[in-house]
Design a protein around this motif. Sequence first.
Motif, mmCIF file in Angstrom:
data_model
loop_
_atom_site.group_PDB
_atom_site.id
_atom_site.type_symbol
_atom_site.label_atom_id
_atom_site.label_comp_id
_atom_site.label_asym_id
_atom_site.label_seq_id
_atom_site.Cartn_x
_atom_site.Cartn_y
_atom_site.Cartn_z
ATOM 1 N N MET A 220 0.839 -1.194 0.000
ATOM 2 C CA MET A 220 0.000 0.000 0.000
ATOM 3 C C MET A 220 0.880 1.251 0.000
ATOM 4 O O MET A 220 1.891 1.314 0.702
ATOM 5 C CB MET A 220 -0.910 0.018 1.225
ATOM 6 C CG MET A 220 -1.741 -1.240 1.412
ATOM 7 S SD MET A 220 -2.930 -1.523 0.082
ATOM 8 C CE MET A 220 -4.150 -0.260 0.450
ATOM 9 N N LYS B 42 -4.484 -0.632 -7.955
ATOM 10 C CA LYS B 42 -5.850 -0.106 -7.884
ATOM 11 C C LYS B 42 -5.953 0.830 -6.692
ATOM 12 O O LYS B 42 -5.181 0.751 -5.736
ATOM 13 C CB LYS B 42 -6.869 -1.233 -7.756
ATOM 14 C CG LYS B 42 -6.690 -2.133 -6.547
ATOM 15 C CD LYS B 42 -7.675 -3.277 -6.577
ATOM 16 C CE LYS B 42 -7.445 -4.253 -5.419
ATOM 17 N NZ LYS B 42 -8.366 -5.396 -5.472
ATOM 18 N N GLN B 43 -6.915 1.739 -6.782
ATOM 19 C CA GLN B 43 -7.175 2.678 -5.708
ATOM 20 C C GLN B 43 -7.980 2.004 -4.604
ATOM 21 O O GLN B 43 -8.958 1.313 -4.857
ATOM 22 C CB GLN B 43 -7.961 3.867 -6.246
ATOM 23 C CG GLN B 43 -8.062 5.039 -5.295
ATOM 24 C CD GLN B 43 -6.807 5.899 -5.262
ATOM 25 O OE1 GLN B 43 -6.196 6.138 -6.300
ATOM 26 N NE2 GLN B 43 -6.420 6.344 -4.095
ATOM 27 N N ARG B 44 -7.547 2.180 -3.357
ATOM 28 C CA ARG B 44 -8.281 1.665 -2.205
ATOM 29 C C ARG B 44 -8.368 2.782 -1.169
ATOM 30 O O ARG B 44 -7.442 2.963 -0.369
ATOM 31 C CB ARG B 44 -7.590 0.439 -1.616
ATOM 32 C CG ARG B 44 -7.666 -0.796 -2.527
ATOM 33 C CD ARG B 44 -6.971 -1.982 -1.888
ATOM 34 N NE ARG B 44 -7.602 -2.374 -0.652
ATOM 35 C CZ ARG B 44 -8.601 -3.264 -0.550
ATOM 36 N NH1 ARG B 44 -9.072 -3.846 -1.652
ATOM 37 N NH2 ARG B 44 -9.121 -3.593 0.614
ATOM 38 N N GLN C 126 -3.062 0.266 -3.945
ATOM 39 C CA GLN C 126 -2.578 -1.085 -3.659
ATOM 40 C C GLN C 126 -1.862 -1.598 -4.891
ATOM 41 O O GLN C 126 -2.429 -1.636 -5.989
ATOM 42 C CB GLN C 126 -3.739 -2.011 -3.294
ATOM 43 C CG GLN C 126 -3.292 -3.438 -2.971
ATOM 44 C CD GLN C 126 -4.454 -4.299 -2.510
ATOM 45 O OE1 GLN C 126 -5.354 -3.834 -1.807
ATOM 46 N NE2 GLN C 126 -4.446 -5.558 -2.915
#
Length: 490
Positions: free
Chosen positions: A433, A457-459, A464
Amino acid sequence: MLQGAGALALLAPFGKDFGQDQAKGAAQVAQQEHAKPTGDEYVAVADPLVKAKLAQWSDWKFGLILHWGIYSVLGIVESWTLCSEAWIKRPAGVGYVEWKQRYEQLRTQFNPVKFDPAQWADAADAAGMRYLVFTTKHHDGFCMFDTAQTAYRVTAPDVPFHANPRANIAKAVFDAFRQRGFGIGAYFSKADWHHPDYWSPLWATPTRNNNYDVGKYPEMWQRFVGFTHAQIGELTTQYGRIDLMWLDAGWVNANAHPDAKAYSSDVPWAQDIDMPGLAAIARRNQPGIVLVDRDVGGPYENYRTPEQTVPDRPLPYPWETCMTMGGSWSWNPHDKYKSPRELVHTLVGIVAKGGNLLLGVGPQPDGELPAVALDRLRAIGAWMRVNGPAIHGSRAIAPYAEDRFRFTQGSDGSVNAIWLADEGEQGPPASLMLRAFRPAPDAKLRVLGAGGELAWKQRGDDIQIEFPEALRRQLAGALAWTLHIPAVRA
């Protein structure tokens, strides 16, 4: 000629820890004196030629400083055994006058027949270094260049090496490194403990300062100023392009310097070396030359040089950490060198905060670089061949660090997130992250030196990033690795 075992035999009666103790004491004093300037505040550069050169220096990021002189014959600390401050240690049972005579006679034993500056330049180039600073004269006053101002020089007839084609050592070094595209810096001590108008033979020499009141004997001091300016003139007219004039001995300046009162002797007078005049000579001969009047502040300290320390945070002016690869600036046969991991992590941490690293190595008395130093340079070079694009030409970018990531920014706006790997670390985790930066939606993340794109990907506020098993195995045992993010959103 005393080299290797011969030098150790001469030093043996003084105790095997003599050189180490001196280096340790010098390092402690340096950390106290050069962690921050004691004089005026930083003055931004106005000269456009100097500004351009300073920007070029900032792109170089990684340089080499070489301390070499007659002190290398014995493998002792550079110059400082001549000084009588409380922290100085000299061989037990040897009086000061005798020791000074012995020290000055080391010139008759200096014969570095294996000196090959091209090999030094090749090793530094392969390590990813981009500029050099070489000691043309340290505090002891022995000149490693063919000056006409004093006979206390490497080309004098009583120095065995004087007949060698490379006897003008500073010129040979500068030429070899310049041929490989290096920036060239001349280290020069403003103090000179051999010159009779700095340390006059009429009086004792209790401290590093000149040993007489310049107000009472102005003619002596003016002779010394003239001598110093003449040597600066020689270096800036006879040795090719010089990019940096790296001036040491910060206590020699136009103010009554705090250092001058710190070592058991009150020295209230200023040691005004006429920096405006010195700068005028240097810049008339070398337009745009960067002046580094260390630890003084004001208009002639174009960048700052914290010594043997890394600032806790980015600094609001150009700066360079000067640090030894081992524990000593000059060659010490018992030196303990930093590991490749520590050296690479130090470089990355400095660059992430916007600074340069000037790494110190002491050549041996025979003219070769120590084998362990060459080994370290090769290890750094192996890392730089892959990760150099995240170092050279980069700039600092907030927040500078996150977890074990250190960040730099490329000229194209991309971000390099450099992971400082632990020893034995088996590559990155399968998923990592990162909060500091948000890539553009179509950004292609990759690891420098490795093929393929990374899935991400956006978290929430984090991204991430996935690391495939093959890449994790490839990065196992790496000193550090670089995640390249080609574009980021505010």
